[in-house]
Design a protein around this motif. Structure first.
Motif, PDB file in Angstrom:
ATOM      1  N   GLN A   1     -79.509 -43.072  38.777  1.00  0.00           N
ATOM      2  CA  GLN A   1     -79.151 -43.529  37.442  1.00  0.00           C
ATOM      3  C   GLN A   1     -77.776 -44.176  37.433  1.00  0.00           C
ATOM      4  N   PHE A   2     -76.954 -43.832  38.401  1.00  0.00           N
ATOM      5  CA  PHE A   2     -75.575 -44.308  38.472  1.00  0.00           C
ATOM      6  C   PHE A   2     -75.497 -45.630  39.237  1.00  0.00           C
ATOM      7  N   HIS A   3     -74.270 -46.114  39.477  1.00  0.00           N
ATOM      8  CA  HIS A   3     -74.062 -47.438  40.060  1.00  0.00           C
ATOM      9  C   HIS A   3     -73.185 -47.360  41.312  1.00  0.00           C
ATOM     10  N   PRO A   4     -73.778 -47.092  42.481  1.00  0.00           N
ATOM     11  CA  PRO A   4     -72.970 -47.078  43.705  1.00  0.00           C
ATOM     12  C   PRO A   4     -72.385 -48.434  44.056  1.00  0.00           C
ATOM     13  N   GLU A   5     -72.965 -49.508  43.515  1.00  0.00           N
ATOM     14  CA  GLU A   5     -72.510 -50.864  43.851  1.00  0.00           C
ATOM     15  C   GLU A   5     -71.273 -51.297  43.079  1.00  0.00           C
ATOM     16  N   VAL A   6     -70.888 -50.538  42.059  1.00  0.00           N
ATOM     17  CA  VAL A   6     -69.775 -50.932  41.186  1.00  0.00           C
ATOM     18  C   VAL A   6     -68.459 -50.368  41.711  1.00  0.00           C
ATOM     19  N   ALA A   7     -67.482 -51.240  41.919  1.00  0.00           N
ATOM     20  CA  ALA A   7     -66.144 -50.841  42.345  1.00  0.00           C
ATOM     21  C   ALA A   7     -65.212 -50.760  41.139  1.00  0.00           C
TER      22      ALA A   7
ATOM     23  N   PRO B   1     -68.313 -37.841  42.739  1.00  0.00           N
ATOM     24  CA  PRO B   1     -68.146 -38.761  41.614  1.00  0.00           C
ATOM     25  C   PRO B   1     -69.018 -39.999  41.780  1.00  0.00           C
ATOM     26  N   ALA B   2     -69.395 -40.595  40.660  1.00  0.00           N
ATOM     27  CA  ALA B   2     -70.118 -41.863  40.674  1.00  0.00           C
ATOM     28  C   ALA B   2     -69.787 -42.624  39.403  1.00  0.00           C
TER      29      ALA B   2
END
Length: 252
Positions: free
Chosen positions: A178-184, A139-140
């Motif tokens: 393209q996704f956001h690994p930094e977003v919690a 998931p991302a």
């Protein structure tokens, strides 16, 4: 040893998030250049261990409204072509990577992605130093309407999703996601419900799924980003870790 990570911020609403904690936990110091606020983009990454390009709501060639983008593209080209330090481009950053090296990015193309999305690892991911050993799907967090529609010739495609075939690419030691690994999950709760509805998503469902998958998202992307930092911290002259696939270099 170099102990700083250069981060280019393109939009005040798309900051480095939990990357800062992951960087400092490794004993490194993030150096954030707020290009959107007029802070000058360096000509090269000299003195830093890695380069990270963050997201933003503009296209990668929107030079009139975002006049720092030509300098950012030149920094990206210099860094990747010179194999100076590893690069991670997030959302717009990934689109900049594709655009700079001859790919195509289109605005409001296809169906938008917002919130938790399932990503599929492609065959070349099995030998990629950031992704090797991950499950076949992960998931991302996503938040985009624009997307990469054609990859550069030398790019390696690593991940895709149902709505967006180009989710992760690599050119040399430059990775784009393209996704956001930094977003919690905490950040997802701040998203505007009206915007989510306008994009075709139920706000309650988006928040609930982000909360439900929070631990999995943290574990997956902190580990992947940790591997990126491992590469950044390799001593000079060690070369790249061995991996295979078009556009990659393998240790002799």
């Amino acid at each position: 040893m170099t102990t700083t990570v250069l981060i280019i911020e393109n939009d005040p609403g798309s900051g480095p998030g939990r990357l800062l904690d992951w960087i400092t936990a490794r004993g490194l110091t993030p150096v954030v250049v707020r290009a959107h606020a007029g802070e000058p983009v360096p000509a090269d990454p000299d003195g830093h261990a890695a380069l990270i390009l963050l997201g933003g709501g503009m296209l990668p060639d929107a030079d009139t409204d975002s006049p720092w983008l030509p300098a950012e593209r030149e920094l990206l080209r210099t860094t990747v072509e010179g194999d100076q330090v590893p690069v991670l481009g997030i959302c717009l950053g990934a689109q900049l990577l594709a655009h700079t090296f001859g790919g195509e990015v289109l605005g409001k193309h296809g169906l938008p992605e917002k919130g938790v999305t399932e990503l599929t690892l492609l065959p070349d991911a099995q030998a990629d130093p950031l992704l090797a050993g991950l499950p076949s799907t992960v998931p991302a967090i996503e938040s985009h309407q624009d997307q990469i529609t054609r990859l550069p010739d030398e790019a390696v495609l690593l991940m895709s999703s149902e709505r967006c075939p180009h989710q992760m690419l690599r050119i040399g030691r430059g990775w784009g996601v393209q996704f956001h690994p930094e977003v919690a999950a905490e950040r997802v709760r701040t998203w505007k419900p009206d915007t989510l509805r306008a994009w075709g998503f139920d706000p309650d469902d988006v928040v609930a799924e982000a909360d439900r998958r929070a631990d999995e998202l943290e574990q997956t992307w902190s580990a992947v980003f940790g591997r990126f930092l491992d590469i950044a911290l390799l001593p000079p002259g060690r070369g790249r870790p061995g991996w295979t696939g078009t556009g990659a270099t393998v240790d002799a």
